[in-house]
Design a protein around this motif. Structure first.
Motif, PDB file in Angstrom:
ATOM      1  N   HIS A  11       0.840  -1.195   0.000  1.00  0.00           N
ATOM      2  CA  HIS A  11       0.000   0.000   0.000  1.00  0.00           C
ATOM      3  C   HIS A  11       0.876   1.247   0.000  1.00  0.00           C
ATOM      4  CE1 HIS A  11      -3.248   2.713   0.737  1.00  0.00           C
ATOM      5  NE2 HIS A  11      -2.805   3.023   1.941  1.00  0.00           N
ATOM      6  N   PRO A  17      -4.971  -0.382  -2.495  1.00  0.00           N
ATOM      7  CA  PRO A  17      -5.165  -1.120  -1.233  1.00  0.00           C
ATOM      8  C   PRO A  17      -5.980  -2.401  -1.384  1.00  0.00           C
ATOM      9  CG  PRO A  17      -5.688   1.216  -0.970  1.00  0.00           C
ATOM     10  CD  PRO A  17      -5.488   0.981  -2.425  1.00  0.00           C
ATOM     11  N   GLN A 121      -9.661   8.146   6.671  1.00  0.00           N
ATOM     12  CA  GLN A 121     -10.282   8.554   5.421  1.00  0.00           C
ATOM     13  C   GLN A 121     -10.905   9.934   5.597  1.00  0.00           C
ATOM     14  OE1 GLN A 121     -12.709   5.638   3.313  1.00  0.00           O
ATOM     15  NE2 GLN A 121     -11.981   4.001   4.643  1.00  0.00           N
ATOM     16  N   THR A 190     -11.605   1.385   1.629  1.00  0.00           N
ATOM     17  CA  THR A 190     -10.566   2.308   1.185  1.00  0.00           C
ATOM     18  C   THR A 190     -11.231   3.549   0.622  1.00  0.00           C
ATOM     19  OG1 THR A 190      -8.691   2.583  -0.347  1.00  0.00           O
ATOM     20  CG2 THR A 190     -10.514   1.217  -1.103  1.00  0.00           C
ATOM     21  N   ARG A 192      -9.549   5.061  -1.811  1.00  0.00           N
ATOM     22  CA  ARG A 192      -8.953   5.127  -3.148  1.00  0.00           C
ATOM     23  C   ARG A 192      -9.931   4.601  -4.178  1.00  0.00           C
ATOM     24  NH1 ARG A 192      -2.924   3.182  -4.873  1.00  0.00           N
ATOM     25  NH2 ARG A 192      -3.145   3.579  -7.084  1.00  0.00           N
TER      26      ARG A 192
END
Length: 199
Positions: A11, A17, A121, A190, A192
C-alpha cells in the motif's frame, strides 16, 4: 514478515489497497464445469445471507466514519472478509477458478483478494461515498456485460478442453479486480477510487 506487514508495504509503495492475486493453473474439471451453476447454489445462498450482515456493518461503519474519519478495525476486517469471499464465489461461478471455495473467505484461493488494513479517510468522501461511486458503477456495468459473455465462452471452452484459455481468465480477473475495488470503495474499505490498472 507477516501478511499484514507485506500488505502495508504494498500500500505504501503505491499499489491499490485492494488487489487481486491470481495463482490459478488454468486446469478445469469437466464434470464440475458442467455442473458449475448447480454447485454454486450453496455459496449463492450463504453469500446473500452474509451480504445482509455486511450491509448492516457498512451502515454502522458509515456513521462511525463520518464522526471519526476511520472505519473500526473489526468492521473493516468483517467487510474485507466478505468481499474476499464474494471474489472467491464469483471466480468459481464464472470458471475463472476451479476448486470449490470454502465458506469462510479465508485467504489462499487461486483467485484471491488482498485488502490493506484500515486507515484514516476523509469524512467528506465517506459522507458522499455512494454518489462518488456512480461513475465506477457505470464502468462496472459495462465490465459485467463483457464478463458475462466471456463466462459463457469459458464454460464451453473448459468443458471441451479441460482447461481455460489464459486470455479468458485474465478478462475475468480484470472484472473481478475492478468489481472488488468498487465494492471496497463503496463499503469504506478504502477511499482510493477503483483503478483501471494494478497501480
Amino acid at each position: 514478515m507477516s501478511e499484514h506487514d507485506s500488505t502495508s508495504l504494498e500500500h505504501a509503495a503505491g499499489r491499490h489497497p485492494i488487489s487481486l492475486v491470481v495463482t490459478d493453473d488454468l486446469k478445469r474439471s469437466r464434470l464440475t464445469v458442467l455442473l458449475r451453476l448447480l454447485l454454486t447454489i450453496p455459496h449463492a445462498i450463504w453469500l446473500a445471507l452474509w451480504g445482509i450482515a455486511a450491509c448492516l456493518a457498512v451502515v454502522v461503519a458509515w456513521f462511525v466514519g463520518i464522526f471519526t474519519g476511520r472505519v473500526p478495525d473489526g468492521l473493516h476486517a468483517f467487510v474485507a472478509t466478505y468481499t474476499r469471499y464474494q471474489v472467491h464465489v464469483y471466480a468459481y461461478s464464472t470458471i475463472a477458478a476451479n476448486p470449490f471455495p470454502g465458506f469462510t473467505g479465508a485467504p489462499g484461493y487461486p483467485v484471491d483478494l488482498v485488502v490493506a488494513p484500515a486507515v484514516k479517510q476523509s469524512r467528506l468522501t465517506i459522507f458522499f461515498r455512494i454518489l462518488l461511486a456512480i461513475p465506477a458503477f457505470v464502468i462496472l456495468y459495462v465490465l459485467q456485460i463483457v464478463a458475462s459473455v466471456v463466462t459463457i465462452l469459458a464454460w464451453f471452452y473448459a468443458l471441451f478442453l479441460g482447461r481455460l484459455h489464459p486470455g479468458m481468465r485474465d478478462v475475468l480477473a480484470y472484472w473481478l479486480r475492478y468489481q472488488a475495488q468498487t465494492t471496497g470503495y463503496v463499503c469504506l474499505l478504502t477511499q482510493r477510487y477503483p483503478s483501471f490498472s494494478d497501480d
